[in-house]
Design a protein around this motif. Structure first.
Motif, PDB file in Angstrom:
ATOM      1  N   ASP A   8     110.753 -12.720 112.180  1.00 16.09           N
ATOM      2  CA  ASP A   8     109.859 -13.381 111.531  1.00 16.09           C
ATOM      3  C   ASP A   8     110.327 -13.396 110.021  1.00 16.09           C
ATOM      4  O   ASP A   8     110.870 -12.430 109.414  1.00 16.09           O
ATOM      5  CB  ASP A   8     108.458 -13.019 111.323  1.00 16.09           C
ATOM      6  CG  ASP A   8     107.654 -12.905 112.690  1.00 16.09           C
ATOM      7  OD1 ASP A   8     108.368 -13.691 113.497  1.00 16.09           O
ATOM      8  OD2 ASP A   8     106.681 -12.302 112.941  1.00 16.09           O
ATOM      9  N   ASP A  52     108.904 -14.159 105.815  1.00 18.44           N
ATOM     10  CA  ASP A  52     107.837 -14.618 105.196  1.00 18.44           C
ATOM     11  C   ASP A  52     108.351 -14.493 103.585  1.00 18.44           C
ATOM     12  O   ASP A  52     109.484 -14.356 103.419  1.00 18.44           O
ATOM     13  CB  ASP A  52     106.744 -13.504 105.316  1.00 18.44           C
ATOM     14  CG  ASP A  52     105.289 -14.006 104.864  1.00 18.44           C
ATOM     15  OD1 ASP A  52     105.198 -14.918 104.208  1.00 18.44           O
ATOM     16  OD2 ASP A  52     104.284 -13.413 105.238  1.00 18.44           O
ATOM     17  N   ALA A  84     106.155 -18.724 105.368  1.00 17.08           N
ATOM     18  CA  ALA A  84     106.301 -17.872 106.477  1.00 17.08           C
ATOM     19  C   ALA A  84     106.601 -18.703 107.733  1.00 17.08           C
ATOM     20  O   ALA A  84     106.382 -19.952 107.992  1.00 17.08           O
ATOM     21  CB  ALA A  84     104.798 -17.290 106.714  1.00 17.08           C
TER      22      ALA A  84
END
Length: 169
Positions: free
Chosen positions: A93, A95, A116
């Protein structure tokens, strides 16, 4: 001004030019040659400086553009620059305040983004800063042609059996 002072000024400006290759101080080095020549004629030092700076600015304004074009000075792209525009899957991920990772050309890179993005999403590299690639999510829009395609009907298997009528008699 003494000629040896002008010689030192010329040398310093040439050293600066050769270390920066900006094609700016070379013109003032040539302007300093004017001051060097004028110093032999007993002209006051301030007129030597004015003539030197004037010649430097005139040379800079009138010839730099042509010399840069003639020399074709350009930034050299590296192999890493070739990654800009490539697409890949996000491994971790990303962000605004958290970096993730992507795999490009067999190497895992640190990835950053301006918003994000979840792991597994297809991303495009938009720029490279140091050892970090900046990515953006690839949003695929459905085209009308794709939407207009009719869905394939499900296959239906119908088994037929033959029956024989037996009659007595």
């Amino acid at each position: 001004m003494q000629p040896w002072i002008w010689a030192i000024i010329i040398a310093v400006l040439l050293i600066v030019e050769f270390t920066t290759m900006g094609l700016v101080s070379i013109w003032f080095a040539l302007g300093a040659v004017v001051g060097f020549v004028l110093s032999f004629f007993g002209i006051p030092w301030y007129w030597e400086v004015v003539a030197s700076l004037g010649a430097g600015f005139i040379l800079l304004a009138s010839t730099r553009k042509f010399v840069v074009k003639f020399l074709q000075i350009k930034a050299v792209n590296t192999n890493a620059d070739s990654m800009v525009g490539k697409e890949t899957l996000l491994l971790e991920d990303v962000d605004i305040d958290k970096k993730g990772s992507v795999r490009l050309n067999g190497t895992t890179w640190t990835a950053a983004g301006e918003k994000a993005i979840a792991q597994g999403v297809r991303v495009r590299v938009v720029k490279l800063e140091g050892n970090t690639v900046w990515v953006e999510e690839i949003i695929e829009l459905k085209t009308e042609a794709k939407q207009a395609e009719p869905e394939k009907p499900a296959e239906i298997n119908i088994k037929t059996t033959k029956t024989k009528k037996i009659t007595s008699g």
